[in-house]
Design a protein around this motif. Structure first.
Motif, PDB file in Angstrom:
ATOM      1  N   ARG A   1       3.728  12.339 -58.142  1.00 42.26           N
ATOM      2  CA  ARG A   1       3.266  12.848 -59.449  1.00 42.26           C
ATOM      3  C   ARG A   1       2.087  12.004 -59.895  1.00 42.26           C
ATOM      4  N   ASP A   2       1.052  12.675 -60.350  1.00 42.88           N
ATOM      5  CA  ASP A   2      -0.159  11.964 -60.770  1.00 42.88           C
ATOM      6  C   ASP A   2      -0.652  11.032 -59.671  1.00 42.88           C
ATOM      7  N   GLY A   3      -0.537  11.472 -58.442  1.00 44.91           N
ATOM      8  CA  GLY A   3      -1.050  10.677 -57.326  1.00 44.91           C
ATOM      9  C   GLY A   3      -0.213   9.464 -56.982  1.00 44.91           C
ATOM     10  N   MET A   4       0.962   9.348 -57.604  1.00 46.26           N
ATOM     11  CA  MET A   4       1.797   8.178 -57.335  1.00 46.26           C
ATOM     12  C   MET A   4       3.199   8.615 -56.923  1.00 46.26           C
ATOM     13  N   PRO A   5       3.827   7.856 -56.010  1.00 46.06           N
ATOM     14  CA  PRO A   5       5.173   8.217 -55.569  1.00 46.06           C
ATOM     15  C   PRO A   5       6.221   7.825 -56.603  1.00 46.06           C
ATOM     16  N   CYS A   6       7.278   8.595 -56.657  1.00 44.86           N
ATOM     17  CA  CYS A   6       8.411   8.286 -57.518  1.00 44.86           C
ATOM     18  C   CYS A   6       9.508   7.625 -56.678  1.00 44.86           C
ATOM     19  N   LEU A   7      10.211   6.710 -57.278  1.00 41.60           N
ATOM     20  CA  LEU A   7      11.363   6.027 -56.640  1.00 41.60           C
ATOM     21  C   LEU A   7      10.978   5.385 -55.308  1.00 41.60           C
ATOM     22  N   TRP A   8       9.774   4.863 -55.210  1.00 44.50           N
ATOM     23  CA  TRP A   8       9.277   4.286 -53.956  1.00 44.50           C
ATOM     24  C   TRP A   8      10.216   3.213 -53.405  1.00 44.50           C
ATOM     25  N   ASP A   9      10.621   2.279 -54.274  1.00 46.01           N
ATOM     26  CA  ASP A   9      11.459   1.171 -53.794  1.00 46.01           C
ATOM     27  C   ASP A   9      12.785   1.671 -53.237  1.00 46.01           C
ATOM     28  N   ARG A  10      13.350   2.672 -53.891  1.00 47.37           N
ATOM     29  CA  ARG A  10      14.621   3.206 -53.403  1.00 47.37           C
ATOM     30  C   ARG A  10      14.454   3.906 -52.053  1.00 47.37           C
ATOM     31  N   HIS A  11      13.356   4.619 -51.919  1.00 47.14           N
ATOM     32  CA  HIS A  11      13.110   5.264 -50.621  1.00 47.14           C
ATOM     33  C   HIS A  11      12.952   4.207 -49.519  1.00 47.14           C
ATOM     34  N   MET A  12      12.212   3.147 -49.840  1.00 44.73           N
ATOM     35  CA  MET A  12      12.001   2.101 -48.832  1.00 44.73           C
ATOM     36  C   MET A  12      13.319   1.392 -48.491  1.00 44.73           C
ATOM     37  N   ALA A  13      14.162   1.214 -49.503  1.00 43.64           N
ATOM     38  CA  ALA A  13      15.452   0.541 -49.266  1.00 43.64           C
ATOM     39  C   ALA A  13      16.345   1.405 -48.365  1.00 43.64           C
ATOM     40  N   ARG A  14      16.354   2.708 -48.634  1.00 38.58           N
ATOM     41  CA  ARG A  14      17.203   3.577 -47.795  1.00 38.58           C
ATOM     42  C   ARG A  14      16.667   3.635 -46.364  1.00 38.58           C
ATOM     43  N   LEU A  15      15.348   3.673 -46.236  1.00 41.10           N
ATOM     44  CA  LEU A  15      14.744   3.687 -44.902  1.00 41.10           C
ATOM     45  C   LEU A  15      15.125   2.425 -44.126  1.00 41.10           C
ATOM     46  N   ALA A  16      15.111   1.291 -44.805  1.00 43.00           N
ATOM     47  CA  ALA A  16      15.475   0.023 -44.148  1.00 43.00           C
ATOM     48  C   ALA A  16      16.938   0.055 -43.708  1.00 43.00           C
ATOM     49  N   LEU A  17      17.784   0.594 -44.563  1.00 46.25           N
ATOM     50  CA  LEU A  17      19.209   0.707 -44.237  1.00 46.25           C
ATOM     51  C   LEU A  17      19.404   1.610 -43.011  1.00 46.25           C
ATOM     52  N   GLY A  18      18.683   2.725 -42.992  1.00 47.72           N
ATOM     53  CA  GLY A  18      18.773   3.644 -41.862  1.00 47.72           C
ATOM     54  C   GLY A  18      18.266   2.996 -40.579  1.00 47.72           C
ATOM     55  N   ALA A  19      17.179   2.227 -40.696  1.00 45.91           N
ATOM     56  CA  ALA A  19      16.623   1.544 -39.516  1.00 45.91           C
ATOM     57  C   ALA A  19      17.644   0.550 -38.967  1.00 45.91           C
ATOM     58  N   ASP A  20      18.302  -0.177 -39.852  1.00 38.27           N
ATOM     59  CA  ASP A  20      19.343  -1.113 -39.406  1.00 38.27           C
ATOM     60  C   ASP A  20      20.449  -0.352 -38.673  1.00 38.27           C
ATOM     61  N   ARG A  21      20.847   0.763 -39.229  1.00 37.35           N
ATOM     62  CA  ARG A  21      21.953   1.529 -38.651  1.00 37.35           C
ATOM     63  C   ARG A  21      21.591   2.061 -37.258  1.00 37.35           C
ATOM     64  N   LEU A  22      20.353   2.504 -37.092  1.00 35.63           N
ATOM     65  CA  LEU A  22      19.939   3.059 -35.795  1.00 35.63           C
ATOM     66  C   LEU A  22      19.453   1.983 -34.821  1.00 35.63           C
ATOM     67  N   GLY A  23      19.320   0.743 -35.317  1.00 34.97           N
ATOM     68  CA  GLY A  23      18.800  -0.305 -34.448  1.00 34.97           C
ATOM     69  C   GLY A  23      17.298  -0.204 -34.230  1.00 34.97           C
ATOM     70  N   LEU A  24      16.590   0.256 -35.257  1.00 37.09           N
ATOM     71  CA  LEU A  24      15.129   0.309 -35.215  1.00 37.09           C
ATOM     72  C   LEU A  24      14.583  -0.876 -35.996  1.00 37.09           C
ATOM     73  N   PRO A  25      13.448  -1.437 -35.572  1.00 40.63           N
ATOM     74  CA  PRO A  25      12.825  -2.454 -36.424  1.00 40.63           C
ATOM     75  C   PRO A  25      12.444  -1.836 -37.768  1.00 40.63           C
ATOM     76  N   ARG A  26      12.674  -2.574 -38.846  1.00 39.60           N
ATOM     77  CA  ARG A  26      12.287  -2.044 -40.161  1.00 39.60           C
ATOM     78  C   ARG A  26      10.770  -1.948 -40.244  1.00 39.60           C
ATOM     79  N   PRO A  27      10.284  -0.816 -40.722  1.00 41.14           N
ATOM     80  CA  PRO A  27       8.825  -0.730 -40.888  1.00 41.14           C
ATOM     81  C   PRO A  27       8.398  -1.591 -42.074  1.00 41.14           C
ATOM     82  N   SER A  28       7.155  -2.040 -42.040  1.00 43.53           N
ATOM     83  CA  SER A  28       6.631  -2.864 -43.136  1.00 43.53           C
ATOM     84  C   SER A  28       6.367  -1.986 -44.354  1.00 43.53           C
ATOM     85  N   PRO A  29       7.041  -2.280 -45.492  1.00 49.38           N
ATOM     86  CA  PRO A  29       6.800  -1.457 -46.694  1.00 49.38           C
ATOM     87  C   PRO A  29       5.350  -1.523 -47.161  1.00 49.38           C
TER      88      PRO A  29
END
Lengths: 280, 280
Positions: free
Chosen positions: B35-63
């Motif tokens: 919205r207005d060129g900016m992401p909403c809930l960015w930190d939460r999305h990044m946190a869930r992605l990190a959790l998913g990466a841990d679960r799958l055994g993928l290196p966490r991407p750099s936020p």
């Protein structure tokens, strides 16, 4: 390792980032053994693909077109694998598929030399996996692209001595190996996990069930418990690539492949490894 | 509909046919509201992605790298969606992942005009789906690429009046909508399906649980039965794109959105729709 690729019949090695196969695993695949430049169990692979297409609501691909494409890239291989991926293609909004999908077909050929055969080498060592097999009666049996459970299970071990891992569902009912179907021999009859809630209806699994019937050996598709496996006289595994693997060790327990119904296994192996074409 | 794409930071619209995201759904994704060129809930999305990466055994991407790339393609949008796909990349043999994966990241931007808001228009009509939700405790909660259950459920209806369908697992326990989390209001307290065996831990779901806690409204994560839903005073749905949808009709039953805890829903909606960047 990939030898050649055809995407919708054209030489390509890339697909659109919009493909639903990538976004949702919205598609199917078949892994077909090539021997002497010819595919094995071709008709069974095509039949399972058609069943999967019906289940996902995809138009069935034309077997004769797939055959033509398989000839183009498969006959170059003396020995190897042909992998066919069929996705719902690009389109739709979110999970909702397009009303008229334009499926994408991807054929990949992988050359390989016939490896040492654990059948001859006295069987394979296997283990138990902790990752559960996913349960969904609408997805069970078909070879769809949602395979994270098998990927996570296969990540559980590194030991090259271990050839396969057995998976069970959340309720503790065994489903098979990460990439194989399981058969349990109690000395008199066979049992193999049913594939109505989880697991995959393997092409060689069907060959084994039919061969058992012809040989007068009872083979029941049923829920397989840990106890059945622990008390088994013998175990064997099947898939299109390997054919049949007798099990010589499960975790710490040694099993004697010689106690399996070896005539049956030989018949299954022969059928699984016989190149064939259907009439076009 | 796709506006721009970055594959590993470069403008591309194709990926290798060897990618494990395509072959097995071996990866994760996030759908982020812009919205207005900016992401909403960015930190939460990044946190869930990190959790998913841990679960799958993928290196966490750099936020911070993802943030830079999101700025490159997201800020062009006034209103729209950013979809981030992270796969295990190419490699490995069969299901077995490579020991050192080279994950692939794909960012796609989708422009959209803010559509009519069912919140204001009096809620949405929803239905029950027959396709069961897949059950696997090792995959539950994270936003992985194995989404065939949701695709098949979304195929069950065409009626544009129906905004969403509810799914339950094989045991009849409700998991949520095909693309949303479900909240059940009994007039006093909220319940939402637990996401330990199936389903997805939505970003706005977490916002709602926290907002309820702050507002002194009990909200329990638990198995949700058909009876709870049928006897509910009100229902609402959440996800990152829509924020909050009050339900005005479930199958044949009319529900009055006015009986929901509207202050709470307003607070959730505000948080879900507020653009934010984390500090880099």
């Amino acid at each position: 390792m990939i030898q050649r690729v055809l995407v919708d019949g054209r030489e390509h090695d890339r697909i659109s980032v919009g493909d639903r196969g990538l976004h949702y695993g919205d598609g199917l695949f078949e892994t077909i053994l090539i021997r002497d430049g010819m595919p094995c169990l071709w008709d069974r692979h095509m039949a399972r693909l058609a069943l999967g297409a019906d289940r996902l609501g995809l138009p069935r691909p034309s077997p004769s077109m797939l055959r033509d494409e398989a000839v183009r890239i498969g006959t170059e291989l003396d020995h190897g694998l042909l992998k066919l991926i069929l996705t719902r293609g690009v389109g739709g909004r979110g999970y909702r598929p397009p009303a008229t999908p334009h499926p994408r077909r991807i054929l990949l050929s992988y050359a390989s030399s016939p490896s040492s055969d654990p059948w001859i080498d006295g069987g394979v060592a296997i283990r138990f996996c902790e990752t559960p097999a996913s349960v969904n009666s609408h997805l069970a049996g078909i070879k769809h692209l949602n395979r994270l459970d098998a990927v996570l299970a296969r990540r559980e071990w590194d030991d090259p001595e271990i050839a396969e891992g057995l998976m069970c569902d959340e309720a503790g009912s065994f489903v098979g190996g990460t990439m194989t179907n399981l058969f349990v021999w109690d000395g008199v009859a066979l049992a193999t996990p049913s594939v109505t809630r989880s697991g995959l209806a393997g092409t060689v699994r069907a060959v084994a069930i039919e061969a058992a019937s012809r040989a007068g050996i009872a083979c029941v598709e049923r829920p397989v418990t840990r106890r059945m496996i622990e008390e088994a006289v013998g175990l064997f595994l099947t898939n299109a690539r390997i054919g049949v693997w007798p099990v010589s060790r499960l975790a710490d327990r040694l099993l004697d492949p010689e106690r399996l119904p070896l005539d049956l296994l030989s018949a299954v192996r022969r059928t699984a490894h016989t190149p064939e074409w259907s009439d076009p």
